[in-house]
Design a protein around this motif. Structure first.
Motif, PDB file in Angstrom:
ATOM      1  N   ARG A   8      34.798  15.846  29.947  1.00  0.00           N
ATOM      2  CA  ARG A   8      33.355  16.066  29.789  1.00  0.00           C
ATOM      3  C   ARG A   8      32.644  15.953  31.143  1.00  0.00           C
ATOM      4  O   ARG A   8      31.929  16.872  31.571  1.00  0.00           O
ATOM      5  CB  ARG A   8      32.811  15.023  28.789  1.00  0.00           C
ATOM      6  CG  ARG A   8      31.334  15.078  28.524  1.00  0.00           C
ATOM      7  CD  ARG A   8      30.959  13.980  27.539  1.00  0.00           C
ATOM      8  NE  ARG A   8      31.281  12.649  28.040  1.00  0.00           N
ATOM      9  CZ  ARG A   8      30.475  11.894  28.773  1.00  0.00           C
ATOM     10  NH1 ARG A   8      29.269  12.312  29.072  1.00  0.00           N
ATOM     11  NH2 ARG A   8      30.850  10.698  29.203  1.00  0.00           N
ATOM     12  N   GLY A  26      20.870   7.794  33.981  1.00  0.00           N
ATOM     13  CA  GLY A  26      21.634   7.012  32.998  1.00  0.00           C
ATOM     14  C   GLY A  26      23.091   7.001  33.403  1.00  0.00           C
ATOM     15  O   GLY A  26      23.979   7.364  32.654  1.00  0.00           O
ATOM     16  N   ASP A  28      25.287   4.668  34.037  1.00  0.00           N
ATOM     17  CA  ASP A  28      26.163   3.674  33.410  1.00  0.00           C
ATOM     18  C   ASP A  28      27.151   3.100  34.438  1.00  0.00           C
ATOM     19  O   ASP A  28      26.783   2.270  35.247  1.00  0.00           O
ATOM     20  CB  ASP A  28      26.880   4.304  32.198  1.00  0.00           C
ATOM     21  CG  ASP A  28      27.494   3.248  31.285  1.00  0.00           C
ATOM     22  OD1 ASP A  28      27.439   2.059  31.658  1.00  0.00           O
ATOM     23  OD2 ASP A  28      28.042   3.596  30.228  1.00  0.00           O
ATOM     24  N   GLU A  49      19.348   4.060  36.276  1.00  0.00           N
ATOM     25  CA  GLU A  49      19.767   3.369  35.053  1.00  0.00           C
ATOM     26  C   GLU A  49      18.591   2.542  34.553  1.00  0.00           C
ATOM     27  O   GLU A  49      17.887   1.914  35.320  1.00  0.00           O
ATOM     28  CB  GLU A  49      20.946   2.458  35.386  1.00  0.00           C
ATOM     29  CG  GLU A  49      22.042   2.244  34.424  1.00  0.00           C
ATOM     30  CD  GLU A  49      22.001   2.756  33.014  1.00  0.00           C
ATOM     31  OE1 GLU A  49      22.765   3.673  32.706  1.00  0.00           O
ATOM     32  OE2 GLU A  49      21.220   2.214  32.181  1.00  0.00           O
ATOM     33  N   ILE A  50      18.416   2.586  33.230  1.00  0.00           N
ATOM     34  CA  ILE A  50      17.296   1.855  32.627  1.00  0.00           C
ATOM     35  C   ILE A  50      17.721   0.448  32.202  1.00  0.00           C
ATOM     36  O   ILE A  50      16.891  -0.463  32.129  1.00  0.00           O
ATOM     37  CB  ILE A  50      16.746   2.660  31.417  1.00  0.00           C
ATOM     38  CG1 ILE A  50      15.356   2.216  31.027  1.00  0.00           C
ATOM     39  CG2 ILE A  50      17.677   2.604  30.231  1.00  0.00           C
ATOM     40  CD1 ILE A  50      14.705   3.101  29.956  1.00  0.00           C
ATOM     41  N   THR A  51      19.015   0.289  31.926  1.00  0.00           N
ATOM     42  CA  THR A  51      19.488  -0.978  31.339  1.00  0.00           C
ATOM     43  C   THR A  51      20.138  -1.853  32.414  1.00  0.00           C
ATOM     44  O   THR A  51      20.913  -1.376  33.237  1.00  0.00           O
ATOM     45  CB  THR A  51      20.514  -0.681  30.207  1.00  0.00           C
ATOM     46  OG1 THR A  51      19.983   0.357  29.392  1.00  0.00           O
ATOM     47  CG2 THR A  51      20.784  -1.898  29.353  1.00  0.00           C
ATOM     48  N   PRO A  77      13.382   4.206  34.135  1.00  0.00           N
ATOM     49  CA  PRO A  77      13.614   5.165  33.049  1.00  0.00           C
ATOM     50  C   PRO A  77      13.663   6.621  33.515  1.00  0.00           C
ATOM     51  O   PRO A  77      12.809   7.071  34.275  1.00  0.00           O
ATOM     52  CB  PRO A  77      12.387   4.955  32.157  1.00  0.00           C
ATOM     53  CG  PRO A  77      11.319   4.482  33.091  1.00  0.00           C
ATOM     54  CD  PRO A  77      11.987   3.763  34.233  1.00  0.00           C
ATOM     55  N   GLY A  78      14.658   7.340  33.029  1.00  0.00           N
ATOM     56  CA  GLY A  78      14.736   8.782  33.208  1.00  0.00           C
ATOM     57  C   GLY A  78      14.573   9.240  34.636  1.00  0.00           C
ATOM     58  O   GLY A  78      15.212   8.729  35.566  1.00  0.00           O
ATOM     59  N   ALA A  93      23.352  13.067  31.020  1.00  0.00           N
ATOM     60  CA  ALA A  93      24.492  13.229  30.108  1.00  0.00           C
ATOM     61  C   ALA A  93      24.683  12.000  29.236  1.00  0.00           C
ATOM     62  O   ALA A  93      24.347  10.876  29.621  1.00  0.00           O
ATOM     63  CB  ALA A  93      25.757  13.479  30.927  1.00  0.00           C
ATOM     64  N   GLY A  94      25.226  12.260  28.047  1.00  0.00           N
ATOM     65  CA  GLY A  94      25.626  11.153  27.171  1.00  0.00           C
ATOM     66  C   GLY A  94      24.486  10.533  26.390  1.00  0.00           C
ATOM     67  O   GLY A  94      24.588   9.392  25.952  1.00  0.00           O
ATOM     68  N   MET A  95      23.384  11.271  26.219  1.00  0.00           N
ATOM     69  CA  MET A  95      22.239  10.766  25.424  1.00  0.00           C
ATOM     70  C   MET A  95      21.908  11.788  24.349  1.00  0.00           C
ATOM     71  O   MET A  95      22.377  12.926  24.390  1.00  0.00           O
ATOM     72  CB  MET A  95      21.009  10.578  26.306  1.00  0.00           C
ATOM     73  CG  MET A  95      21.199   9.589  27.420  1.00  0.00           C
ATOM     74  SD  MET A  95      19.766   9.605  28.514  1.00  0.00           S
ATOM     75  CE  MET A  95      20.537   9.140  30.041  1.00  0.00           C
TER      76      MET A  95
HETATM   77  C1  LIG Z   1      26.360   6.678  26.804  1.00  0.00           C
HETATM   78  S1  LIG Z   1      25.854   6.255  28.402  1.00  0.00           S
HETATM   79  C2  LIG Z   1      26.282   7.732  29.291  1.00  0.00           C
HETATM   80  C3  LIG Z   1      26.682   7.416  30.692  1.00  0.00           C
HETATM   81  C4  LIG Z   1      26.980   8.635  31.552  1.00  0.00           C
HETATM   82  N1  LIG Z   1      25.757   9.367  31.833  1.00  0.00           N
HETATM   83  C5  LIG Z   1      27.983   9.523  30.880  1.00  0.00           C
HETATM   84  O1  LIG Z   1      27.606  10.609  30.425  1.00  0.00           O
HETATM   85  O2  LIG Z   1      29.158   9.129  30.785  1.00  0.00           O
HETATM   86  C6  LIG Z   1      24.087   6.363  28.378  1.00  0.00           C
HETATM   87  C7  LIG Z   1      23.493   5.578  29.548  1.00  0.00           C
HETATM   88  O3  LIG Z   1      22.173   6.040  29.724  1.00  0.00           O
HETATM   89  C8  LIG Z   1      21.319   4.926  29.909  1.00  0.00           C
HETATM   90  N2  LIG Z   1      19.990   5.378  29.497  1.00  0.00           N
HETATM   91  C9  LIG Z   1      19.549   5.610  28.241  1.00  0.00           C
HETATM   92  N3  LIG Z   1      18.264   6.057  28.262  1.00  0.00           N
HETATM   93  C10 LIG Z   1      17.916   6.108  29.583  1.00  0.00           C
HETATM   94  C11 LIG Z   1      16.738   6.474  30.272  1.00  0.00           C
HETATM   95  N4  LIG Z   1      15.638   6.888  29.610  1.00  0.00           N
HETATM   96  N5  LIG Z   1      16.718   6.393  31.618  1.00  0.00           N
HETATM   97  C12 LIG Z   1      17.811   6.001  32.307  1.00  0.00           C
HETATM   98  N6  LIG Z   1      18.960   5.610  31.718  1.00  0.00           N
HETATM   99  C13 LIG Z   1      19.006   5.683  30.368  1.00  0.00           C
HETATM  100  C14 LIG Z   1      21.938   3.827  29.065  1.00  0.00           C
HETATM  101  O4  LIG Z   1      21.557   2.543  29.514  1.00  0.00           O
HETATM  102  C15 LIG Z   1      23.424   4.098  29.273  1.00  0.00           C
HETATM  103  O5  LIG Z   1      23.941   3.396  30.368  1.00  0.00           O
END
Ligand SMILES: C[S@@+](CC[C@H](N)C(=O)[O-])C[C@H]1O[C@@H](n2cnc3c(N)ncnc32)[C@H](O)[C@@H]1O
Length: 229
Positions: A8, A26, A28, A49-51, A77-78, A93-95
């Protein structure tokens, strides 16, 4: 630190034009930024990263890889931690599709300043496409990654008039509907099988909500079958 990306993220990495400053939203674990620098695809990446937990993990991994001079981590965020024109490509990716659309909507000047956005929604892909069109983004490429028997849609978009679009462009995608690769063909078959498995039990349910869901899935099935022809 060596990073082996799974299919992916590898497909996303391969869609990034060489020489762009890239944002990974995001991030991670920061695997994608580390890979992009190590492979020479990008010379600078801004990862957001937001978290707090993943943010710390990303910092540690970038440090372990010795790439602090090339990958900048920003907490927030974002696209908010970015200024317009700072990067040429962003990966989100991944959201969920609605979360990705919300991130773009909340930072239109930043999103609009990019040459390319690579979006990989985990669900609600049609809603993301619908919102992209309504915000004035054109889908210029789409592809499917397969990982552990799961399919992932990847959408490449940029700020440009989307032109006219129809229900198939929203449900399937303007590029995917025409891309007749074996993986896309398998994906379409898979979608048809899922829709048929949802439709069959609904045929015996006579409630208003059951009939509404049935009509919706039947319409979607028609669309996916039309693409196969
Ligand atoms: C499932 S992980 C995907 C990680 C990586 N992008 C991937 O595709 O493998 C989603 C990540 O996005 C972060 N995230 C979620 N909403 C976000 C936002 N609004 N802004 C930044 N990061 C965000 C979460 O904390 C998490 O670490």
């Amino acid at each position: 630190m060596k990073v082996n990306l799974t299919n992916r993220l590898l497909l996303i990495a391969n869609m990034i034009p060489g020489g762009h400053v890239v944002a990974d939203i995001g991030t991670d674990h920061a695997y994608l930024p580390i890979y992009l620098i190590k492979e020479g695809i990008s010379t600078r990446v801004i990862a957001t990263e937001i978290t707090q937990g993943p943010f710390k993990r990303a910092l540690e991994n970038v440090k372990k890889a010795g790439l602090e001079d090339f990958i900048e981590l920003r907490h927030g965020p974002g696209l908010k931690p970015l200024a317009p024109g700072e990067v040429q490509t962003a990966v989100i990716a991944g959201m969920g599709g609605e979360t990705i659309a919300g991130i773009i909507r909340d930072s239109r000047p930043v999103a609009g300043s990019m040459k390319l956005m690579l979006l990989q929604p985990m669900r609600n892909q049609p809603e993301l496409r619908r919102q992209l069109f309504s915000m004035g983004f054109k889908i210029i490429d789409e592809d499917i990654a397969v990982e552990d028997s799961r399919f992932y849609e990847i959408i490449a978009a940029r700020r440009q008039s989307p032109g006219p679009f129809d229900d198939i462009d929203i449900a399937v995608g303007p590029v995917l509907r025409k891309k007749k690769t074996p993986i896309v063909y398998e994906y379409i078959q898979h979608k048809i099988e899922i829709l048929e498995s949802l439709i069959n039990p609904l045929k015996t349910i006579n409630t208003a909500s059951g009939q509404k869901a049935l009509a919706q899935y039947q319409r979607e099935l028609e669309i996916w079958k039309e693409v196969l022809q």
